[in-house]
Scaffold this active site. Structure first.
Site, PDB file in Angstrom:
ATOM      1  N   ASP A  33       5.841  -8.934  -7.348  1.00  0.00           N
ATOM      2  CA  ASP A  33       4.805  -7.989  -6.749  1.00  0.00           C
ATOM      3  C   ASP A  33       3.677  -8.738  -6.588  1.00  0.00           C
ATOM      4  OD1 ASP A  33       2.732  -6.009  -7.491  1.00  0.00           O
ATOM      5  OD2 ASP A  33       4.436  -5.074  -8.507  1.00  0.00           O
ATOM      6  N   TYR A 147       1.375   6.896   4.644  1.00  0.00           N
ATOM      7  CA  TYR A 147       2.481   6.819   3.449  1.00  0.00           C
ATOM      8  C   TYR A 147       3.862   7.551   4.031  1.00  0.00           C
ATOM      9  CZ  TYR A 147       4.488   7.456  -1.233  1.00  0.00           C
ATOM     10  OH  TYR A 147       5.335   7.208  -2.267  1.00  0.00           O
ATOM     11  N   TYR A 161      20.503  -0.457   9.426  1.00  0.00           N
ATOM     12  CA  TYR A 161      21.048  -1.424   8.903  1.00  0.00           C
ATOM     13  C   TYR A 161      22.441  -1.105   8.230  1.00  0.00           C
ATOM     14  CZ  TYR A 161      18.072  -5.269   9.335  1.00  0.00           C
ATOM     15  OH  TYR A 161      17.481  -6.244   9.910  1.00  0.00           O
ATOM     16  N   THR A 177       6.733  11.553 -10.307  1.00  0.00           N
ATOM     17  CA  THR A 177       7.227  11.010 -11.622  1.00  0.00           C
ATOM     18  C   THR A 177       5.841  10.592 -12.477  1.00  0.00           C
ATOM     19  OG1 THR A 177       9.324  10.605 -10.587  1.00  0.00           O
ATOM     20  CG2 THR A 177       8.973   9.534 -12.634  1.00  0.00           C
TER      21      THR A 177
HETATM   22  P1  NAD Z   1       2.755   1.873  -8.464  1.00  0.00           P
HETATM   23  O1  NAD Z   1       1.625   1.448  -7.494  1.00  0.00           O
HETATM   24  O2  NAD Z   1       2.287   1.664  -9.920  1.00  0.00           O
HETATM   25  O3  NAD Z   1       3.577   0.426  -7.991  1.00  0.00           O
HETATM   26  C1  NAD Z   1       3.809  -0.101  -6.829  1.00  0.00           C
HETATM   27  C2  NAD Z   1       3.875  -1.726  -6.768  1.00  0.00           C
HETATM   28  O4  NAD Z   1       4.078  -2.244  -5.739  1.00  0.00           O
HETATM   29  C3  NAD Z   1       2.627  -2.134  -7.517  1.00  0.00           C
HETATM   30  O5  NAD Z   1       2.741  -2.925  -8.560  1.00  0.00           O
HETATM   31  C4  NAD Z   1       2.071  -2.894  -6.312  1.00  0.00           C
HETATM   32  O6  NAD Z   1       1.236  -4.140  -6.630  1.00  0.00           O
HETATM   33  C5  NAD Z   1       3.294  -3.448  -5.475  1.00  0.00           C
HETATM   34  N1  NAD Z   1       3.113  -3.722  -4.164  1.00  0.00           N
HETATM   35  C6  NAD Z   1       2.498  -3.084  -3.394  1.00  0.00           C
HETATM   36  N2  NAD Z   1       2.539  -3.502  -2.173  1.00  0.00           N
HETATM   37  C7  NAD Z   1       3.469  -4.848  -2.165  1.00  0.00           C
HETATM   38  C8  NAD Z   1       3.559  -5.758  -1.462  1.00  0.00           C
HETATM   39  N3  NAD Z   1       3.018  -5.696  -0.005  1.00  0.00           N
HETATM   40  N4  NAD Z   1       4.194  -6.727  -2.011  1.00  0.00           N
HETATM   41  C9  NAD Z   1       4.466  -7.049  -3.304  1.00  0.00           C
HETATM   42  N5  NAD Z   1       4.118  -5.950  -4.016  1.00  0.00           N
HETATM   43  C10 NAD Z   1       3.623  -4.858  -3.816  1.00  0.00           C
HETATM   44  O7  NAD Z   1       3.650   2.803  -7.883  1.00  0.00           O
HETATM   45  P2  NAD Z   1       4.805   3.563  -8.485  1.00  0.00           P
HETATM   46  O8  NAD Z   1       4.600   4.843  -8.824  1.00  0.00           O
HETATM   47  O9  NAD Z   1       5.622   2.568  -9.482  1.00  0.00           O
HETATM   48  O10 NAD Z   1       5.700   3.906  -7.095  1.00  0.00           O
HETATM   49  C11 NAD Z   1       6.772   2.578  -7.010  1.00  0.00           C
HETATM   50  C12 NAD Z   1       7.693   3.104  -5.891  1.00  0.00           C
HETATM   51  O11 NAD Z   1       8.331   4.306  -6.078  1.00  0.00           O
HETATM   52  C13 NAD Z   1       6.961   3.053  -4.419  1.00  0.00           C
HETATM   53  O12 NAD Z   1       7.717   2.845  -3.378  1.00  0.00           O
HETATM   54  C14 NAD Z   1       6.627   4.866  -4.343  1.00  0.00           C
HETATM   55  O13 NAD Z   1       6.441   4.965  -2.705  1.00  0.00           O
HETATM   56  C15 NAD Z   1       7.706   5.329  -4.844  1.00  0.00           C
HETATM   57  N6  NAD Z   1       7.453   6.795  -5.272  1.00  0.00           N
HETATM   58  C16 NAD Z   1       6.689   6.986  -6.458  1.00  0.00           C
HETATM   59  C17 NAD Z   1       6.656   8.326  -7.072  1.00  0.00           C
HETATM   60  C18 NAD Z   1       6.156   8.403  -8.376  1.00  0.00           C
HETATM   61  O14 NAD Z   1       5.768   9.765  -8.521  1.00  0.00           O
HETATM   62  N7  NAD Z   1       5.701   7.619  -9.029  1.00  0.00           N
HETATM   63  C19 NAD Z   1       6.989   9.251  -6.146  1.00  0.00           C
HETATM   64  C20 NAD Z   1       7.555   9.028  -4.991  1.00  0.00           C
HETATM   65  C21 NAD Z   1       7.936   7.679  -4.415  1.00  0.00           C
END
Ligand code: NAD
Ligand code: UDP
Length: 329
Positions: A33, A147, A161, A177
């Site tokens: 991260d 996004y 891939y 979620t």
């Molecule tokens: P979040 O923001 O809590 O977690 C995302 C994490 O990714 C963070 O810790 C951030 O620091 C890290 N990050 C971002 N860019 C980065 C980079 N370039 N290098 C390394 N780390 C990086 O969000 P979340 O809710 O936990 O979402 C996680 C994943 O699930 C995402 O890909 C999101 O698109 C997907 N998602 C989540 C939801 C939801 O409802 N929570 C819904 C659809 C998709």
């Protein structure tokens, strides 16, 4: 020998829960991260766990891992509208360049890779509920496009891939979620309403509140993702809870749950905010034998109990933190 799994976005909401799940299932987890929207406190409890290793790294830069790697879960990406509106370029880069790096790593290590996609690939959907074969209705040039299109590109390059290199790939389309370890100030509707109730502020509904969402508790989501990784299905699968509710009804549920005396106030609807969202989970039921088991009442109570226990500084922390030190090396 334990199998090695790399989880990107490990300090985030979903990533940290996935780290816990894989450790509990006897894997060795490498969390990665750059903390751009994550929080170290989400993985603090794993600090001394011999089955957990953490690497601070921006996945849009070349990703180097020593030794064997069996699985990769790519969850790094800003996920909340206020996050990706504030850091649009990083959002595009992590979905495109970051995904490319991780696919390259998976190919080099002969690892299976699971990519976190989203219900946002359906945009403001004209098909309801959303099935995996719906192509979506996305405004490519709107503010949310950074996004949505990054995630759509992510799906395309992952399938390329798979088809061209024969890589073992999985794609999960995650619907809203929630649960403990969400950032209270990340702007998403659940932490927003619960934070407002805890601070004694009015609850802000955007638009008329008739737009709908369907909320899935994190434990159900993690179980669905886990089953998908170990399935043999390479095409996208919706994982979410189909129990749909309007934002207005939801605000009233939160008022009841938190026992706040505050009222609802109405603010402008953000551009391209989807009018309705509900997953069709027939595919997940059929191929993963999965469906959510935690209802909204139980899940919301657990989430509120978590927020209530947060230290005061987290409750009052400003909406946007300083990202600068995490962007430049
Ligand atoms: P979040 O923001 O809590 O977690 C995302 C994490 O990714 C963070 O810790 C951030 O620091 C890290 N990050 C971002 N860019 C980065 C980079 N370039 N290098 C390394 N780390 C990086 O969000 P979340 O809710 O936990 O979402 C996680 C994943 O699930 C995402 O890909 C999101 O698109 C997907 N998602 C989540 C939801 C939801 O409802 N929570 C819904 C659809 C998709
Ligand atoms: N929303 C709201 N008030 C808030 C935050 C969000 O009414 O304080 C609405 C938002 O406009 C959207 C829904 O709640 O219609 C869900 O928003 P969220 O940011 O959680 O995620 P989205 O599903 O839009 O990605």
């Amino acid at each position: 020998m334990k199998k090695n799994v790399l989880i990107t976005g490990a300090a985030g909401f979903l990533g940290s829960h996935l780290c816990d799940k894989f450790i509990s299932e006897n894997f060795h987890v490498i969390g990665m991260d750059n903390f751009i929207t994550g929080d170290i406190s989400n993985i603090e409890h794993l600090k001394n766990n011999p089955n957990f290793q953490f690497i601070e790294h921006d996945v849009t830069e070349f990703v180097k891992i020593e030794g064997n790697l069996d699985y990769i879960l790519h969850f790094a990406s800003p996920a909340s509208p206020i996050d990706y509106l504030k850091i649009p370029i990083q959002t595009l880069k992590v979905g495109s360049l970051g995904t490319h790096n991780l696919l390259g790593l998976a190919k080099a290590k002969k690892a299976r890779i699971l990519i976190a996609s989203t219900s946002e690939v359906y945009g403001d959907p004209l098909v309801h509920p959303q099935t995996e074969d719906y192509y979506g209705n996305v405004n490519t040039i709107g503010p949310r496009g950074v996004y949505d299109e990054a995630k759509r590109f992510q799906e395309s390059i992952t399938m390329a891939y798979h088809r061209f290199h024969g890589l073992e790939t999985r794609i999960v389309r995650i619907f809203n979620t929630y649960g403990p370890r969400m950032r209270l100030n990340d702007g998403r509707v659940i932490p927003a309403f619960m934070g407002q109730a805890l601070r004694g502020e009015d609850l802000t509904i955007f638009g008329d509140g008739l737009q709908t969402r369907s909320f899935c508790y994190v434990d159900d989501q993690v179980e669905g993702i886990y089953r998908l990784l170990f399935s043999d299905y390479s095409y996208p699968v919706n994982i979410g809870n189909p129990h749909e509710i309007s934002i207005k009804d939801f605000a009233n549920e939160i008022i009841k749950l938190t026992k706040t005396n505050q009222k609802i106030i109405y603010k402008e609807l953000p551009v391209d905010d989807p009018l309705q969202r509900q997953p069709d989970i027939s595919l997940a039921k059929k191929i993963l034998n999965w469906s959510p088991i935690i209802g909204r009442q139980e899940g919301m109570q657990k989430t509120f109990d978590y927020f209530k226990k947060l230290p005061k500084d987290k409750l009052y922390k400003s909406e946007h933190k300083d990202f600068s030190k995490h962007i430049k090396k």
